[in-house]
Design an enzyme around this catalytic site. Structure first.
Site, PDB file in Angstrom:
ATOM      1  N   LYS A 162     -13.834   4.201 -12.338  1.00 49.84           N
ATOM      2  CA  LYS A 162     -13.646   5.224 -11.288  1.00 49.84           C
ATOM      3  C   LYS A 162     -12.253   5.814 -11.494  1.00 49.84           C
ATOM      4  O   LYS A 162     -11.246   5.271 -11.042  1.00 49.84           O
ATOM      5  CB  LYS A 162     -13.762   4.550  -9.910  1.00 49.84           C
ATOM      6  CG  LYS A 162     -14.212   5.446  -8.768  1.00 49.84           C
ATOM      7  CD  LYS A 162     -13.322   6.609  -8.479  1.00 49.84           C
ATOM      8  CE  LYS A 162     -12.043   6.261  -7.777  1.00 49.84           C
ATOM      9  NZ  LYS A 162     -11.104   7.401  -7.733  1.00 49.84           N
ATOM     10  N   SER A 175      -1.108   2.816  -6.268  1.00 48.17           N
ATOM     11  CA  SER A 175       0.018   2.556  -5.372  1.00 48.17           C
ATOM     12  C   SER A 175      -0.130   1.175  -4.713  1.00 48.17           C
ATOM     13  O   SER A 175      -1.239   0.641  -4.609  1.00 48.17           O
ATOM     14  CB  SER A 175       0.079   3.651  -4.309  1.00 48.17           C
ATOM     15  OG  SER A 175      -1.136   3.665  -3.587  1.00 48.17           O
ATOM     16  N   CYS A 205       5.055   4.774 -13.419  1.00 47.42           N
ATOM     17  CA  CYS A 205       5.392   3.531 -12.706  1.00 47.42           C
ATOM     18  C   CYS A 205       6.530   2.809 -13.407  1.00 47.42           C
ATOM     19  O   CYS A 205       7.122   1.896 -12.836  1.00 47.42           O
ATOM     20  CB  CYS A 205       4.185   2.623 -12.607  1.00 47.42           C
ATOM     21  SG  CYS A 205       3.706   1.987 -14.192  1.00 47.42           S
TER      22      CYS A 205
HETATM   23  P1  NAD Z   1      -3.365   5.835  -5.514  1.00 49.52           P
HETATM   24  O1  NAD Z   1      -3.147   4.439  -5.060  1.00 49.52           O
HETATM   25  O2  NAD Z   1      -3.316   6.922  -4.516  1.00 49.52           O
HETATM   26  O3  NAD Z   1      -4.810   5.964  -6.220  1.00 49.52           O
HETATM   27  C1  NAD Z   1      -5.221   5.094  -7.232  1.00 49.52           C
HETATM   28  C2  NAD Z   1      -6.740   4.974  -7.201  1.00 49.52           C
HETATM   29  O4  NAD Z   1      -7.134   4.421  -5.951  1.00 49.52           O
HETATM   30  C3  NAD Z   1      -7.463   6.300  -7.349  1.00 49.52           C
HETATM   31  O5  NAD Z   1      -8.550   6.125  -8.214  1.00 49.52           O
HETATM   32  C4  NAD Z   1      -7.904   6.619  -5.936  1.00 49.52           C
HETATM   33  O6  NAD Z   1      -9.118   7.338  -5.895  1.00 49.52           O
HETATM   34  C5  NAD Z   1      -8.093   5.249  -5.318  1.00 49.52           C
HETATM   35  N1  NAD Z   1      -7.812   5.256  -3.880  1.00 49.52           N
HETATM   36  C6  NAD Z   1      -6.904   6.034  -3.220  1.00 49.52           C
HETATM   37  N2  NAD Z   1      -6.915   5.761  -1.917  1.00 49.52           N
HETATM   38  C7  NAD Z   1      -7.845   4.790  -1.725  1.00 49.52           C
HETATM   39  C8  NAD Z   1      -8.302   4.080  -0.572  1.00 49.52           C
HETATM   40  N3  NAD Z   1      -7.811   4.323   0.649  1.00 49.52           N
HETATM   41  N4  NAD Z   1      -9.253   3.144  -0.734  1.00 49.52           N
HETATM   42  C9  NAD Z   1      -9.755   2.883  -1.953  1.00 49.52           C
HETATM   43  N5  NAD Z   1      -9.357   3.529  -3.082  1.00 49.52           N
HETATM   44  C10 NAD Z   1      -8.413   4.468  -2.974  1.00 49.52           C
HETATM   45  O7  NAD Z   1      -2.335   6.087  -6.706  1.00 49.52           O
HETATM   46  P2  NAD Z   1      -2.000   7.454  -7.465  1.00 49.52           P
HETATM   47  O8  NAD Z   1      -1.211   8.334  -6.557  1.00 49.52           O
HETATM   48  O9  NAD Z   1      -3.209   7.980  -8.120  1.00 49.52           O
HETATM   49  O10 NAD Z   1      -1.032   6.908  -8.623  1.00 49.52           O
HETATM   50  C11 NAD Z   1       0.340   6.734  -8.448  1.00 49.52           C
HETATM   51  C12 NAD Z   1       0.662   5.308  -8.083  1.00 49.52           C
HETATM   52  O11 NAD Z   1       0.192   4.419  -9.095  1.00 49.52           O
HETATM   53  C13 NAD Z   1       2.159   5.050  -8.002  1.00 49.52           C
HETATM   54  O12 NAD Z   1       2.404   4.216  -6.895  1.00 49.52           O
HETATM   55  C14 NAD Z   1       2.474   4.325  -9.296  1.00 49.52           C
HETATM   56  O13 NAD Z   1       3.598   3.494  -9.261  1.00 49.52           O
HETATM   57  C15 NAD Z   1       1.228   3.534  -9.490  1.00 49.52           C
HETATM   58  N6  NAD Z   1       1.058   3.143 -10.885  1.00 49.52           N
HETATM   59  C16 NAD Z   1       1.284   1.844 -11.191  1.00 49.52           C
HETATM   60  C17 NAD Z   1       1.165   1.432 -12.498  1.00 49.52           C
HETATM   61  C18 NAD Z   1       1.408   0.008 -12.867  1.00 49.52           C
HETATM   62  O14 NAD Z   1       1.071  -0.345 -13.968  1.00 49.52           O
HETATM   63  N7  NAD Z   1       1.962  -0.821 -12.003  1.00 49.52           N
HETATM   64  C19 NAD Z   1       0.811   2.348 -13.492  1.00 49.52           C
HETATM   65  C20 NAD Z   1       0.566   3.667 -13.126  1.00 49.52           C
HETATM   66  C21 NAD Z   1       0.694   4.050 -11.805  1.00 49.52           C
END
Ligand code: NAD
Length: 499
Positions: free
Chosen positions: A175, A228, A283
């Protein structure tokens, strides 16, 4: 009104519809909606899981070498289609094309690693663990696995997950982020071309509804998540409550320490890329610099100011630009909100990126630089995920390390120094999962594993590399005995030992 092209799902080897909801996908450099992505409903997700479940027995039985050959072929196809893939990536994410190429390259390295699966799955063997008795451990696939990925690495992060899951004999439902979903879908189509049987890899586009359907479904054995921290925590707790194996990588707030003895010019160059590359939407980005001593801080701030003045901000498709737009208008508003917050909290805004104007309605923000950031400030505590770099002044290395160790995140960190003793002390005692010594973005190569500490990772195993073999397999230990024929053995009631 012009009908926008629709981004669908890949289920059972076919591009299909599913779900009555959809949302716009924007080009962040123009601010225009260019496509619409379908948002899968529960039924659509269940179809994808059913397809993965049906494909599992034959794929599990496929010799690892044959599974690995699909990965080798995919690597070639990814290289052949790099231009198209990166154009798609830049059009939906916004990052400059050279950065998209870098992302793809790091993704390909994971496909390469997955092609070593036969070697990685060899297991462990011990002969003569007892009289006429041998024992071995093998790593069996676990079934249908799933991955949920963020917007910021739409090609690379999915490739952290499914190539290893699949090479280990599992099937997969991905997804991707609904904000920039096309490139992950194209990679999956290339995997089909590479010989992946239908159903082994399925892609469902969607939002929370799709994610919740994956988390609740009993057929899904394991979930990998990157995104996140609040969502990572949610995925971890709900996934575990449903009895799944879960690894959930979350957000970050990475600090770099600059020591007084560092090569300041080189540290400044490294910080520019680490803070502003990909518009700070990484990240592993460095949004905070801890300069040891005022003289170091003054030199770092002056150097950064000079470099920022040379930066070119504009569409990622123009090779002259260093930094593209943020991903959405909503995210631009959030990041500029943090700039305002930093000013209110009393940090000194040395460079105001809000003054940078790019023609059109793209979501551009120039590099922002704060000095005198303090621990209590929101711009210190929270992940901004934009081109905002804060400098903090500390008196000693230990003061800087204490700050890092007290922070809720522990993804990456870096020290710039020429002092081996300081670097060794830092890497030994810092509470962070990935550490750089004069390396600003210490993202492990594909044959190590990637994972932060503290609230940057929920679960026990990191992403990709050797940990992925453990995450996507179950250990089974078999002990066998072939006593000589005709030797009669009486019953033994004590616990078996190796005496
Ligand atoms: P996000 O958490 O908003 O979304 C990530 C995924 O979760 C998406 O596929 C989204 O559809 C899904 N999602 C969003 N809200 C949801 C909910 N309420 N319930 C279930 N699923 C949900 O993150 P983003 O904005 O797409 O990406 C940026 C974030 O990712 C930053 O916080 C960054 O630090 C983090 N990140 C971490 C790493 C790591 O390896 N630690 C790597 C890349 C990005």
């Amino acid at each position: 009104m012009k009908k926008l092209p629709q981004i669908q799902h890949l289920i059972d080897g076919q591009i299909v519809g599913g779900g009555s909801r959809s949302q716009d996908v924007f080009n962040p450099a123009t601010g225009k909606a260019e496509k619409r992505v379908l948002l899968a409903d529960k039924l659509t997700v269940e179809k994808a899981i059913a397809s993965a479940q049906a494909a599992y027995p034959a794929w599990r039985a496929t010799p690892p070498l044959k599974r690995a050959r699909v990965m080798s072929k995919l690597k070639i196809l990814l290289e052949e289609n790099a231009e198209q893939l990166c154009a798609l990536l830049t059009a939906e994410h916004g990052k400059v094309l050279s950065d998209s190429m870098g992302e793809l390259q790091r993704g390909i390295e994971n496909v390469e690693y997955a092609s070593y699966a036969p070697e990685l799955l060899k297991g462990e063997h011990s002969k003569n663990v007892g009289p006429a008795m041998d024992s071995w451990s093998e790593f069996q696939p676990i079934g249908v696995t799933a991955g949920i990925t963020p917007f910021n690495f739409p090609v690379m992060v999915p490739l952290w997950m499914w190539p290893m899951a699949i090479a280990c004999g599992n099937t997969f439902v991905l997804k991707p982020s609904e904000r920039d979903p096309s490139s992950a879908l194209l990679v999956a189509e290339l995997a089909l071309q590479a010989g992946l049987p239908p159903g082994v890899l399925n892609v469902v586009n969607g939002d929370k509804e799709a994610v919740d359907a994956l988390l609740a479904d009993k057929r899904v054995q394991a979930v990998s998540f990157v995104g996140s921290t609040p969502i990572a925590e949610y995925i971890y707790s709900v996934g575990c409550a449903h009895g799944k194996r879960v690894q959930a990588l979350g957000g970050a707030k990475n600090h770099a320490i600059v020591m007084p003895d560092a090569d300041i010019a080189n540290a400044v160059s490294a910080l520019m890329g680490a803070a502003f590359g990909s518009c700070g939407e990484r990240c592993m980005a460095i949004p905070l610099v801890l300069a040891v001593g005022d003289a170091t801080a003054d030199a770092v701030v002056a150097g950064l100011k000079t470099e920022i003045a040379k930066m070119k901000v504009g569409p990622g498709t123009d090779a002259a630009n260093d930094m593209g737009p943020l991903v959405t208008q909503q995210h631009l508003d959030k990041v500029t909100g943090y700039v305002e917050q930093g000013i209110k909290e009393g940090a000194k805004l040395v460079v105001d990126g809000r003054a940078v104007k790019v023609k059109g309605n793209g979501y551009f923000l120039g590099a922002c630089l704060f000095d005198n950031v303090k621990p209590g400030m929101k711009i210190y505590q929270e992940e901004i995920f934009g081109p905002v770099l804060g400098v903090m002044r500390v008196k000693t290395l230990q003061e800087g390390m204490d700050l890092i160790n007290a922070h809720e995140y522990g993804n990456g960190t870096c020290i710039f120094t020429r002092d081996g003793e300081a670097a060794r002390y830092f890497s030994e005692h810092i509470l962070v999962g990935m550490v750089g010594i004069n390396v600003p973005l210490p993202v492990p190569v594909a044959y190590h594993s990637f994972g932060g500490w503290k609230r940057s990772l929920f679960g026990d195993l990191s992403a990709y590399g050797p940990d992925a073999v453990r995450f996507y397999t179950k250990r089974k230990t078999i002990t066998q005995r072939w006593p000589s024929a005709g030797v009669r053995e009486g019953a033994v009631y004590s616990f078996p030992t190796n005496r």
